[in-house]
Motif scaffolding. Structure first.
Motif, mmCIF file in Angstrom:
data_model
loop_
_atom_site.group_PDB
_atom_site.id
_atom_site.type_symbol
_atom_site.label_atom_id
_atom_site.label_comp_id
_atom_site.label_asym_id
_atom_site.label_seq_id
_atom_site.Cartn_x
_atom_site.Cartn_y
_atom_site.Cartn_z
ATOM 1 N N ALA A 153 6.112 15.832 4.692
ATOM 2 C CA ALA A 153 5.897 14.885 5.771
ATOM 3 C C ALA A 153 4.455 14.383 5.824
ATOM 4 O O ALA A 153 4.202 13.178 5.868
ATOM 5 C CB ALA A 153 6.290 15.529 7.097
ATOM 6 N N ILE A 154 3.507 15.312 5.817
ATOM 7 C CA ILE A 154 2.110 14.911 5.985
ATOM 8 C C ILE A 154 1.624 14.016 4.840
ATOM 9 O O ILE A 154 1.045 12.959 5.085
ATOM 10 C CB ILE A 154 1.221 16.164 6.178
ATOM 11 C CG1 ILE A 154 1.721 16.909 7.410
ATOM 12 C CG2 ILE A 154 -0.252 15.799 6.210
ATOM 13 C CD1 ILE A 154 0.791 17.065 8.532
ATOM 14 N N PRO A 155 1.887 14.399 3.575
ATOM 15 C CA PRO A 155 1.453 13.492 2.505
ATOM 16 C C PRO A 155 2.103 12.108 2.606
ATOM 17 O O PRO A 155 1.460 11.097 2.317
ATOM 18 C CB PRO A 155 1.906 14.208 1.224
ATOM 19 C CG PRO A 155 2.004 15.636 1.597
ATOM 20 C CD PRO A 155 2.399 15.667 3.031
ATOM 21 N N ALA A 156 3.363 12.071 3.052
ATOM 22 C CA ALA A 156 4.044 10.775 3.157
ATOM 23 C C ALA A 156 3.355 9.904 4.199
ATOM 24 O O ALA A 156 3.144 8.704 3.994
ATOM 25 C CB ALA A 156 5.503 10.981 3.519
ATOM 26 N N VAL A 157 2.985 10.516 5.330
ATOM 27 C CA VAL A 157 2.309 9.762 6.378
ATOM 28 C C VAL A 157 0.927 9.316 5.895
ATOM 29 O O VAL A 157 0.499 8.188 6.141
ATOM 30 C CB VAL A 157 2.226 10.621 7.654
ATOM 31 C CG1 VAL A 157 1.243 10.030 8.630
ATOM 32 C CG2 VAL A 157 3.598 10.715 8.287
ATOM 33 N N ASN A 158 0.248 10.192 5.171
ATOM 34 C CA ASN A 158 -1.037 9.806 4.590
ATOM 35 C C ASN A 158 -0.908 8.593 3.701
ATOM 36 O O ASN A 158 -1.717 7.683 3.742
ATOM 37 C CB ASN A 158 -1.586 10.955 3.742
ATOM 38 C CG ASN A 158 -2.366 11.920 4.592
ATOM 39 O OD1 ASN A 158 -2.871 11.544 5.636
ATOM 40 N ND2 ASN A 158 -2.437 13.163 4.153
ATOM 41 N N TYR A 159 0.136 8.601 2.898
ATOM 42 C CA TYR A 159 0.343 7.475 1.986
ATOM 43 C C TYR A 159 0.509 6.192 2.781
ATOM 44 O O TYR A 159 -0.124 5.176 2.495
ATOM 45 C CB TYR A 159 1.579 7.747 1.116
ATOM 46 C CG TYR A 159 2.056 6.530 0.361
ATOM 47 C CD1 TYR A 159 1.402 6.100 -0.790
ATOM 48 C CD2 TYR A 159 3.156 5.795 0.802
ATOM 49 C CE1 TYR A 159 1.828 4.979 -1.473
ATOM 50 C CE2 TYR A 159 3.587 4.682 0.126
ATOM 51 C CZ TYR A 159 2.925 4.268 -1.016
ATOM 52 O OH TYR A 159 3.333 3.152 -1.685
ATOM 53 N N LEU A 160 1.371 6.243 3.799
ATOM 54 C CA LEU A 160 1.619 5.034 4.590
ATOM 55 C C LEU A 160 0.345 4.583 5.296
ATOM 56 O O LEU A 160 0.047 3.393 5.373
ATOM 57 C CB LEU A 160 2.716 5.290 5.620
ATOM 58 C CG LEU A 160 4.134 5.429 5.062
ATOM 59 C CD1 LEU A 160 5.095 5.810 6.168
ATOM 60 C CD2 LEU A 160 4.577 4.126 4.404
ATOM 61 N N MET A 161 -0.410 5.531 5.793
ATOM 62 C CA MET A 161 -1.606 5.189 6.546
ATOM 63 C C MET A 161 -2.671 4.591 5.635
ATOM 64 O O MET A 161 -3.243 3.552 5.942
ATOM 65 C CB MET A 161 -2.137 6.459 7.220
ATOM 66 C CG MET A 161 -2.873 6.186 8.515
ATOM 67 S SD MET A 161 -3.578 7.652 9.251
ATOM 68 C CE MET A 161 -2.288 8.747 9.466
ATOM 69 N N ASN A 162 -2.895 5.229 4.503
ATOM 70 C CA ASN A 162 -4.019 4.819 3.663
ATOM 71 C C ASN A 162 -3.666 3.743 2.650
ATOM 72 O O ASN A 162 -4.459 2.854 2.397
ATOM 73 C CB ASN A 162 -4.595 6.031 2.935
ATOM 74 C CG ASN A 162 -5.015 7.101 3.919
ATOM 75 O OD1 ASN A 162 -5.421 6.784 5.038
ATOM 76 N ND2 ASN A 162 -4.885 8.361 3.525
ATOM 77 N N GLU A 163 -2.492 3.833 2.068
ATOM 78 C CA GLU A 163 -2.165 2.892 0.998
ATOM 79 C C GLU A 163 -1.439 1.662 1.532
ATOM 80 O O GLU A 163 -1.517 0.596 0.962
ATOM 81 C CB GLU A 163 -1.283 3.565 -0.066
ATOM 82 C CG GLU A 163 -1.770 4.911 -0.537
ATOM 83 C CD GLU A 163 -2.876 4.787 -1.567
ATOM 84 O OE1 GLU A 163 -2.794 3.867 -2.391
ATOM 85 O OE2 GLU A 163 -3.819 5.601 -1.538
ATOM 86 N N VAL A 164 -0.662 1.827 2.585
ATOM 87 C CA VAL A 164 0.121 0.700 3.086
ATOM 88 C C VAL A 164 -0.523 0.105 4.336
ATOM 89 O O VAL A 164 -0.253 -1.022 4.704
ATOM 90 C CB VAL A 164 1.585 1.143 3.369
ATOM 91 C CG1 VAL A 164 2.452 -0.026 3.778
ATOM 92 C CG2 VAL A 164 2.176 1.812 2.138
ATOM 93 N N GLY A 165 -1.390 0.868 4.991
ATOM 94 C CA GLY A 165 -2.074 0.349 6.174
ATOM 95 C C GLY A 165 -1.217 0.336 7.427
ATOM 96 O O GLY A 165 -1.345 -0.546 8.276
#
Lengths: 437, 380, 534
Positions: A153-165
């Motif tokens: 969960a946490i890495p997925a949210v990180n991805y959305l936050m940082n890479e997708v904005g």
């Protein structure tokens, strides 16, 4: 017992009717090693679990072709807990007390694991649990080969936050403990990272929810406030098909509001028309599309075993693959299948995973895994768009929940504690279990 | 209404009750002996696993008896008896949860684990009191009893009968299942209540406690059976059979049919609650699955297989079906649903009076005291 | 966003160029190869640039490459070999074609191919690229679609060329959309004047842009945007009301479809058919089977499934009637038990014979997406079809029951079996046909449900209890009751859902039914006469 048919009914029958026709068990040195398989073959969970039973049978067959383990043959003992939670406990008891299996591979849902847990601890068995789960648990007798929230969960949210904005979040889940806990963790995590309360929408639906019109329209509304929005979905199993269909039909595609799911894998997609889903995301530790030789070999074996050219593999299957190999390795290392010896030997054992790296059993009975984010393709596969640079070790106790922030788990001597409170410096309530043994 | 003072002792004079109690108590004694005295490894030894399994069957048997009381003697096919069973189970489960105390994984002295990690800051009001055994045991009776009272009062007063009543009992248990699935309810949601440690100070993991629970289930079944027989044999029971066979006529004669129905329904619900309370510590978990309409229908099958309107038939049915379930799910998992499904069809089509019907027709010739089996279609 | 915009600009140039000078000579393979080589990198930013380069190159195959890339079908052989386009990507061996030479390369193992991956950002870029090309498409619908896609995606340098396009555009709708798209861009630049052009529009991109503007530091802009938003919200309220009603009717139509067959077997024949859900399941599996038989034609398969689903379920119904139900005449509660057994057997049969896994049923093109009433209100097509289908099935059933010989006989047998028999009606035959009819309708429900939900062994179980509630609520034996009950329960549920949540809404509906039955023990429309004494 001459056959592996469960002794229970026979004894039961014998006892209640005072029949005397029971043969005395004759234990030979060359007895096979018994591997219990505790997956539902009927009922609502058969859809997910029956594949895992077949995976285990395939792995055992392969091991036997290589000469078994410690020169002994492996013998699978399959029982059907029928998606009935109390029956899970009963069947676990049967496997351990009557069939005397050396290890159990099984369970899918959290509630079935919770039901089995006291039995496995009481009878000192070994259980390998292959599914991503909510964490907040560490048992001396259970090995968690699926992902903990920090491995998915946490890495997925990180991805959305940082890479997708993404700035606005919908946390949608089925109303049971895994989504509840995961969403609690994510909410705390998002707020730590400066996301306002107004930018988080939490929604729960019952199992098998099929009418998503209202909720999807709310999500659409929520997403039209001028900030990039994403849905973090912990929606379980059957409810996903109508959910994605409604998304597609209401015109929400992945470019507008991406959905990242933690419970949708290749097997779930095999029952969905994936054309409208292209680009939606899933976070797992394994995808069938991963480009490694080990994975291609595994897929070939699986297709040969099932005889179905279109058979798919998924993350929990890989978890069983890893768990089985780890257990086999630990048995070889310990030179015995004795539960206590294997428990000690398995910590630190590393075996190859299917994504080109290694999985190591950590002292908290969780394993190291890479985290992959994949986008759904039109052929029901995922294409990996992002992955963690190295593997992540599973965390039994989340750092983002007030109750468990101070807890750690370490099953090595001398600590041997599943919930050690580092602030108070003592082992929590579960301690008496450990010391009683 | 209970005119005769000796109504409770009457069943002991019945032949069928004597036989039933004799067999039941003998079986309890034999299992206990074989478990305690015969050494493990001996072919005659009954393991604790088997004892617990038998204990579970006995609690199911009590549930079946409770259902037979309303279905067999009152003509009300309840498709929601699982709800009363589960409520009793939850009351027991809540007590067992409170007994864990600070031995939960988070070490909270009051809150159960699931409340800690879902951020409950205090115990909901309806959890208070469950740390006391007497209160919890009272609730085992009261919770299902009150639900049955309210539901039955509404339903019987407006003369909802037959299929309609069956369907709304189903709606009742379905609604409760959905409600208990909600985590906001504070009953642990889908995971339910689990990881119990001790009951009245006895360690639930010890073999002695398990044997004790088995015996308690057996005794509860015996008592429940006697109570039901007493009701059935009393004047009240005869009126209820009259309601079953011709409700309107009974009403015209001057009986307050709905009062009879309500009384029997509430007693039955309480018995189901007791069965649930005995079931939970033996299987170690209670969750909303017990509320599922499918489970309630399965209970109806036990009674139908055994033969309704006989009470002992319900016991036979519960034991046989659950034993078969244990065997099949172990030996031929894939075949289990075929077998169960086939059983439903065969029993209803070929054996409308169940196993007990066969026995009764043999026995009636020499035993005039036997209670007549229900007429076909009486409940339709 | 940056890359998208730079690409879009590049593309506009491309369009201008390609309009002026049609089809340049085929570029030498080296150029094409170099363009593709640039795509075979890890960084998505670099890939974005490579995409722009391809779009700008004017290479004759550029569009085909971009489409293949969008579909994930542009791949490369493992050893840095050829670029290929995959034609079908299921299973282990895929037919491929050379991307540069168009040469047919036969089948290749999945092992030997590397996909050139894209992510959502790149996908958006590609879609916009293709949308811009579509702005020149001859079909008005394609241009409208393309213009709508541009809302919120316009960059400052695109304004000029787009203004030119607006002037040349013949279709009013396309012009309006493009004007809005440009206005959104101006709004983002802080132009208060743009608010006026946007006010009153219900489009989500417009609302999104206005919401962002309402949070702006520029007080005048924020005020104007907030006012415009308030106006939009006002308009949207009516739409929301209609939408909730539609959601309710749609859910209701599903309930009606699932229950109407039961209304016949239960209401008319007095059989409590717990296997009804599994008959629905059979209908859904028939749709799946049809689609397997007719690969690539989901629409035709779906249409053919309607009669096929009816027949399959009706035959199954006849088998159930003959083998079980005929022996249980007049014992409704026992039919409940026996058919429950049948339902378990049917479920397990499907698990054993087909698979415990869900099956994929594809929605045909004409049932995907939604019908736009206005920009704030769209009705999802699949549900619209199901709603219409439910009403058709209902009308058909009413016709059968009221206007045919069978219907007459069924009513006669229901009302007075002995009398009907003495009048020469073969009651047994009527029983069989009635049950077959009810079962067949369940099959039809399955065909419809396959478009909304999972097709799997558990499909039936999810609907059986709801179906019984609908029939009982409506009044047993009354088809109108079932229709009214189903639709009203659907609407009640959807009205409650936004404030009570999905679970509580459902519980409230169940409690409502329980209480309603106390008030009116025989449902909304009680059946009259002797047959009512069920």
């Amino acid at each position: 017992m001459s056959s592996h048919s469960p002794a229970v009914p026979k004894r039961l029958f014998a006892a209640s009717l005072l029949s005397l026709a029971v043969s005395a068990p004759a234990l030979a040195q060359e007895d096979p090693i018994k591997v219990g398989i505790l997956h539902s073959l009927t009922g609502t969970m058969a859809i997910s679990e029956s594949t895992l039973k077949d995976t285990m049978l395939m792995l055992i067959e392969q091991q036997n072709e290589q000469g078994g383990l410690l020169g002994r043959e492996l013998e699978p003992v399959v029982v059907d807990p029928a998606s009935d939670w109390p029956l899970f406990a009963e069947k676990a008891r049967q496997l351990l007390a009557q069939d005397e299996v050396d290890v159990i591979f099984g369970n899918w849902t959290s509630v079935s694991r919770k039901s089995v847990l006291p039995v496995v601890e009481e009878l000192d068995g070994l259980l390998f649990y292959p599914v991503q789960y909510e964490g907040e648990e560490s048992s001396e007798n259970v090995f968690y080969t699926g992902a903990a929230p920090n491995q998915q969960a946490i890495p997925a949210v990180n991805y959305l936050m940082n890479e997708v904005g993404v700035e606005r979040w919908v946390l949608a889940g089925t109303d049971y403990v895994y989504p509840r806990t995961t969403n609690k963790i994510l909410e705390a995590y998002l707020k730590d990272h400066g996301v306002a309360d107004d930018d988080i929408m939490v929604n729960y639906t019952p199992f098998g929810h099929s009418d998503w019109q209202n909720i999807v329209s709310e999500i659409k509304d929520f997403g039209s406030q001028g900030k990039k929005t994403a849905v973090v979905s912990t929606i379980n199993g059957d409810a996903n098909v109508p959910f994605y269909r409604e998304l597609g039909n209401q015109g929400i595609d992945a470019a507008d509001i991406p959905v990242v799911a933690f419970s949708v894998g290749e097997q779930e997609l095999s029952g969905i028309d994936t054309a409208p889903l292209v680009g939606h995301l899933a976070a797992w530790n394994y995808f069938m599309s991963v480009d490694t030789d080990a994975n291609y070999d595994f897929i070939d074996d699986w297709i040969d075993y099932t005889g179905d050219e279109m058979a798919v593999t998924n993350d929990p299957m890989e978890a069983h693959y890893i768990g089985f190999n780890m257990w086999a390795e630990a048995v070889r290392k310990a030179g015995t299948t004795d539960v206590d010896a294997v428990k000690d030997a398995i910590i630190g054992v590393s075996v190859p995973n299917l994504t080109g790296g290694y999985a190591t059993m950590m002292p908290n009975h969780h394993i190291t895994k890479p985290v992959l984010i994949g986008e759904i393709q039109d052929n029901g596969q995922f294409s990996v768009v992002w992955e963690t640079p190295s593997t992540v070790a599973g965390d039994a106790w989340s750092d983002y929940l007030p109750g468990s922030r101070d807890l750690i788990s370490d099953w090595r001597a001398p600590m041997r504690c599943g919930n050690y409170n580092v602030v108070e410096g003592r082992c929590g309530g579960g301690a008496e279990v450990a010391s009683a043994e | 209404m209970l005119a005769s003072r000796s109504w409770l002792s009457r069943p002991f004079r019945e032949r069928s009750t004597q036989i039933f109690l004799g067999v039941l108590l003998a079986a309890l004694a034999v299992v206990t002996l074989l478990n305690l005295i015969v050494p493990a490894g001996h072919p005659l030894h009954v393991s604790t696993y088997t004892v617990t399994l038998l204990g579970k069957y006995l609690s199911f048997a009590l549930l079946a008896v409770a259902l037979d009381l309303v279905w067999g003697y009152l003509g009300i096919l309840s498709l929601g008896h699982g709800a009363f069973f589960a409520l009793g189970g939850y009351a027991m489960g809540m007590y067992l949860m409170r007994q864990i105390g600070d031995r939960g994984v988070y070490g909270d002295p009051v809150l159960p684990d699931f409340m800690v990690f879902l951020d409950w800051d205090s115990l909901p009001w309806y959890w208070h009191g469950f740390d006391m055994a007497w209160f919890a045991f009272l609730m085992v009776l009261l919770a299902p009893g009150l639900l049955a009272l309210v539901f039955g009062f509404l339903a019987f007063r407006s003369r909802v009968t037959g299929v309609y009543l069956s369907i709304i009992t189903q709606a009742l248990t379905f609604a409760l299942m959905l409600a208990f699935f909600r985590n906001e309810m504070g009953f642990g949601g889908n995971n339910g209540l689990t990881d119990f440690k001790e009951l009245l100070g006895f360690d639930l993991r010890s073999d002695a406690t398990r044997l004790g629970l088995f015996l308690a289930s057996g005794v509860a079944l015996a008592l429940g059976y006697v109570l039901c027989r007493a009701i059935v044999a009393s004047k009240l029971g005869r009126v209820s059979v009259a309601c079953r066979d011709a409700e309107a006529r009974t009403r015209f004669i001057g009986y307050r049919v709905e009062r009879v129905q309500l009384f029997v329904f509430v007693v039955s619900a309480m018995l189901a609650g007791v069965a649930g309370a005995l079931y939970v510590p033996q299987v170690g978990i209670i969750n909303p699955g017990e509320f599922s309409p499918i489970f309630s229908i399965e209970v109806v099958l036990w009674v139908a297989l055994g033969g309704r309107g006989t009470l002992y038939g319900a016991v036979i049915g519960a034991l046989v079906v659950n034993y078969a379930k244990t065997v099949f799910t172990g030996v031929m998992p894939e075949a289990w649903l075929f077998a169960l499904g086939g059983l439903f069809v065969v029993v209803t089509v070929l054996l409308p009076k169940g196993v007990a019907g066969l026995l009764a027709s043999l026995r009636r010739r020499r035993d005039d005291g036997a209670v007549e089996t229900p007429a076909q279609g009486a409940s339709s | 966003m940056r890359t998208i915009r730079s690409l879009v600009q590049g593309l506009l140039c491309l369009i201008v160029v390609s309009l002026a000078a049609p089809a340049a000579l085929a570029a030498p393979d080296d150029d094409g190869r170099a363009l593709l080589e640039a795509l075979d990198v890890d960084s998505y930013a670099a890939k974005g640039e490579a995409v722009t380069a391809i779009a700008d190159s004017g290479h004759p195959q550029s569009r085909a490459w971009l489409e293949a890339l969008l579909d994930g079908k542009l791949q490369r052989q493992d050893d840095g070999g050829r670029f290929v386009v995959v034609l079908a990507n299921r299973g282990r061996h895929w037919p491929v074609r050379d991307a540069l030479t168009d040469e047919d390369l036969g089948e290749m193992s999945r092992r030997d191919l590397d996909r050139i991956g894209i992510n959502n950002a790149l996908r958006g870029q590609l879609q916009n690229t293709l949308a811009l090309l579509d702005l020149h498409a001859p079909a008005v619908s394609a241009r409208r679609e393309a213009a709508r896609d541009l809302l919120g995606e316009v960059s400052p340098s695109m304004v000029e060329p787009l203004n030119g396009l607006v002037e040349n555009e013949a279709d009013d709708e396309v012009r309006r959309l493009l004007t809005q798209a440009i206005a959104i861009q101006r709004l983002e630049q802080g132009d208060v004047g743009a608010v006026e052009a946007l006010s009153g529009s219900l489009n989500t991109s417009v609302r999104s842009a206005l919401s962002a503007a309402a949070r702006s530091d520029d007080a005048a802009l924020a005020k104007a945007a907030t006012e415009a938003l308030a106006g939009i919200e006002q308009k949207q309220k009516l739409n929301d009301g209609i939408q909730t009603l539609y959601f309710g009717l749609s859910l209701g139509s599903v309930l009606v479809l699932a229950a109407i067959g039961l209304a016949i077997t239960f209401g008319v024949m007095g059989v409590i058919n717990m296997a009804h859900g599994e008959l629905i399941m059979l209908g859904a599996y028939t749709t799946w089977g049809m689609q397997q038989l007719l690969p690539g034609q989901p629409g035709l398969a779906l249409v053919l499934s309607i009669p096929a689903g009816f027949l399959v379920a009706a035959l199954a119904g006849i088998v159930i009637e003959r083998s079980v139900i005929q022996f249980l005449k007049g014992r409704p509660l026992e039919t409940l038990l026996a058919t429950f057994g049948v339902s378990l057997i049917l479920q397990q049969l499907v698990r054993t014979l087909i698979s415990p896994l869900n099956r994929t049923v594809v929605s045909p093109e004409w049932m995907s997406g939604s019908l736009m009433i206005n920009e704030g209100l769209s009705l999802t097509l699949n549900r619209l079809f199901v709603l219409g289908f439910a009403l058709l099935v209902f009308a058909g059933l009413m016709l059968v029951m009221r206007r045919t010989r069978l219907g007459l006989e069924v009513r006669a047998v229901t009302q007075n079996r002995a009398m009907a028999r003495s009048m020469g009606i073969r009651a047994t035959r009527v029983d069989i046909l009635t049950f077959a009819l009810g079962s067949g309708v369940a099959g039809l429900a399955g065909v419809a449900l396959s478009q909304l939900t999972n097709v799997g062994p558990n499909l039936g179980q999810n609907y059986i209890i709801d179906s019984f509630m609908v029939v009982v609520f409506g009044g047993v034996g009354n088809l109108w009751g079932t229709l009214v009950a189903g639709l009203s329960l659907g609407v009640i549920n959807q009205v409650l859902e936004p404030w009570a949540g999905a679970v509580l809404a459902k519980i409230l509906v169940l409690v409502f039914i329980i209480l309603f039955i106390q008030k009116r023990p025989r449902g909304l429309f009680p059946q009259k006469g002797r047959a009512a004494e069920g």
